[in-house]
Write a protein that holds these residues in place. Structure first.
Motif, PDB file in Angstrom:
ATOM      1  N   THR A   1       0.804  -1.219   0.000  1.00  0.00           N
ATOM      2  CA  THR A   1       0.000   0.000   0.000  1.00  0.00           C
ATOM      3  C   THR A   1       0.839   1.272   0.000  1.00  0.00           C
ATOM      4  O   THR A   1       0.304   2.351  -0.258  1.00  0.00           O
ATOM      5  CB  THR A   1      -0.964   0.031   1.205  1.00  0.00           C
ATOM      6  OG1 THR A   1      -0.205   0.019   2.419  1.00  0.00           O
ATOM      7  CG2 THR A   1      -1.921  -1.139   1.159  1.00  0.00           C
TER       8      THR A   1
ATOM      9  N   THR B   1       0.589   2.542  -3.387  1.00  0.00           N
ATOM     10  CA  THR B   1      -0.769   3.068  -3.594  1.00  0.00           C
ATOM     11  C   THR B   1      -0.856   4.493  -3.061  1.00  0.00           C
ATOM     12  O   THR B   1      -1.394   5.392  -3.709  1.00  0.00           O
ATOM     13  CB  THR B   1      -1.805   2.171  -2.889  1.00  0.00           C
ATOM     14  OG1 THR B   1      -1.766   0.867  -3.458  1.00  0.00           O
ATOM     15  CG2 THR B   1      -3.208   2.735  -3.028  1.00  0.00           C
TER      16      THR B   1
ATOM     17  N   SER C   1      -8.861  -3.137  -9.594  1.00  0.00           N
ATOM     18  CA  SER C   1      -8.016  -2.153  -8.936  1.00  0.00           C
ATOM     19  C   SER C   1      -8.478  -1.925  -7.503  1.00  0.00           C
ATOM     20  O   SER C   1      -9.671  -1.810  -7.215  1.00  0.00           O
ATOM     21  CB  SER C   1      -8.066  -0.842  -9.722  1.00  0.00           C
ATOM     22  OG  SER C   1      -7.343   0.157  -9.075  1.00  0.00           O
TER      23      SER C   1
ATOM     24  N   ALA D   1      -6.656  -0.973  -3.159  1.00  0.00           N
ATOM     25  CA  ALA D   1      -5.492  -0.549  -2.389  1.00  0.00           C
ATOM     26  C   ALA D   1      -4.350  -1.546  -2.477  1.00  0.00           C
ATOM     27  O   ALA D   1      -3.184  -1.176  -2.375  1.00  0.00           O
ATOM     28  CB  ALA D   1      -5.883  -0.341  -0.927  1.00  0.00           C
TER      29      ALA D   1
ATOM     30  N   LEU E   1      -3.270  -1.380  -7.377  1.00  0.00           N
ATOM     31  CA  LEU E   1      -3.940  -0.213  -7.926  1.00  0.00           C
ATOM     32  C   LEU E   1      -3.732  -0.052  -9.428  1.00  0.00           C
ATOM     33  O   LEU E   1      -4.643   0.323 -10.149  1.00  0.00           O
ATOM     34  CB  LEU E   1      -3.444   1.040  -7.202  1.00  0.00           C
ATOM     35  CG  LEU E   1      -4.148   2.346  -7.558  1.00  0.00           C
ATOM     36  CD1 LEU E   1      -5.607   2.320  -7.107  1.00  0.00           C
ATOM     37  CD2 LEU E   1      -3.418   3.528  -6.923  1.00  0.00           C
TER      38      LEU E   1
END
Length: 396
Positions: A128, A131, A170, A172, A175
């Motif tokens: 993440t 992201t 898509s 977290a 993405l």
């Protein structure tokens, strides 16, 4: 100092200082990586420049929060700086700016002239931190705020592996349309995001010196700190692109133990048989398995006696982590067809976690053997690498 000079190690270079001096600076950083002299980037920047706010990704500004735990705004105790959250929802909406909790708000950006990003990625589409980078770049592009990214090594080098994410999946934890093992540094990903997604970000990458894509982390001679709470060792980083797929199943990845992602298990697995089958699989290289017996103290299957395997990386360069994860999953499907399950959706949109991680339904629904599926995926990954060479900043 090690062989590699990090982006943050160049903080006193004249061209870098020119980007930051006299500016109000927002910093995206956490305890995911340190400088070559063992300091955190936030503290270095706060000492030298006018930092006006901290923007916190998953795990918070000091990396102490658990996986998926909501990051709240507040004040960083060590610096007294205001903290703005970049991680309020576990699974972000699919690029709906109005509702997306990864986007910093306009109020948070009101006292920022330049944004700085320094986070240690682990070479995975699931992670993440990248992201947060994407949405930070998008916000900076809209507000015409320059972004300075201090680059760090991809600990897995530049090798690519796995499928290209279908945009319909898509989230977290996946993405953009890159391979699972994307083979790029954060700085290279940022260039890709800008070029392929039209983010319009005034991006300045402070490149490393001495790094190239043949290097794994140990080759850099840099200090290692865990990039997030459940990746405590390099061995966990090396297998993460594979064992993280088990997050979407009824099998534990060892969260709540001292060895997350290097141990997997469930109540129904015979650990001796599972280890023996995996060790006999000639498609797996650079990895061995031993029987595992453990109990997880948080996350799914908490408080139960679990049985499975411990993973031992014997050759990180030969290891193909995505093939590893897919093969381990397919093996459990064959051994326990009535007990192994992919976890059903719990979100209102009805999206399966395994599909979000795998970037589509093919792993869950196709029934393709592991070798056939991974060969297909890797061809796509190699095409991706060839088509996106223009974003490379280092020798690959």
């Amino acid at each position: 100092m090690g062989k590699v000079r990090l982006g943050i190690d160049r903080i006193d270079d004249a061209d870098v200082k020119k980007l930051l001096e006299g500016k109000r600076i927002g910093v995206v950083s956490a305890a995911s990586g340190i400088s070559s002299d063992y300091r955190f980037p936030l503290d270095i920047l706060n000492e030298k420049f006018n930092v006006t706010g901290v923007f916190a990704p998953e795990h918070g500004p000091r990396g102490v929060l658990g996986p998926g735990e909501r990051v709240r705004g507040g004040v960083d105790r060590l610096t007294g700086l205001t903290v703005h959250s970049l991680y309020e929802d576990v699974i972000a909406p699919r690029d709906d700016d109005k509702n997306n909790r990864f986007m910093p708000g306009d109020d948070a950006l009101s006292d920022v002239d330049v944004m700085v990003f320094d986070m240690q990625d682990v070479g995975s589409r699931y992670y993440t931190y990248v992201t947060s980078l994407f949405y930070l770049m998008k916000a900076c592009g809209k507000k015409e705020i320059p972004l300075v990214l201090f680059d760090r090594p991809n600990p897995l080098g530049s090798r690519v592996e796995g499928n290209i994410l279908d945009p319909a999946f898509s989230s977290a934890i996946g993405l953009t349309s890159v391979p699972i093992r994307h083979g790029m540094t954060a700085g290279e990903l940022a260039g890709f995001y800008n070029g392929e997604y039209g983010l319009g970000c005034d991006l300045h990458v402070v490149e490393m010196q001495g790094w190239d894509g043949s290097m794994y982390w140990e080759d850099t001679e840099l200090p290692f700190v865990r990039p997030s709470p459940n990746l405590p060792t390099l061995e966990s980083v090396y297998v993460y692109n594979g064992t993280c797929l088990f997050e979407g199943t009824n099998v534990s990845v060892g969260r709540g133990t001292a060895v997350p992602f290097t141990v997997i298990g469930a109540e129904y697995i015979n650990p001796l048989e599972y280890a023996a089958v995996l060790n006999a699989d000639s498609s797996l290289h650079g990895i061995r398995f031993s029987p595992a017996f453990f109990e997880a103290y948080y996350d799914k299957l908490t408080g139960r006696s679990l049985y499975g395997v411990t993973l031992h990386v014997t050759d990180k360069r030969a290891l193909e982590p995505v093939r590893l994860g897919v093969t381990m999953l397919r093996t459990l499907e064959a051994m326990y067809p009535d007990k192994f399950e992919y976890s059903a959706p719990k979100n209102p949109a009805g999206r399966w976690h395994i599909d979000l991680a795998a970037g589509g339904t093919e792993l869950r629904l196709s029934g393709l053997p592991a070798d056939e599926l991974c060969t297909k995926w890797n061809r796509a990954a190699e095409r991706f690498a060839e088509e996106n060479k223009k974003y490379y900043l280092y020798e690959h």
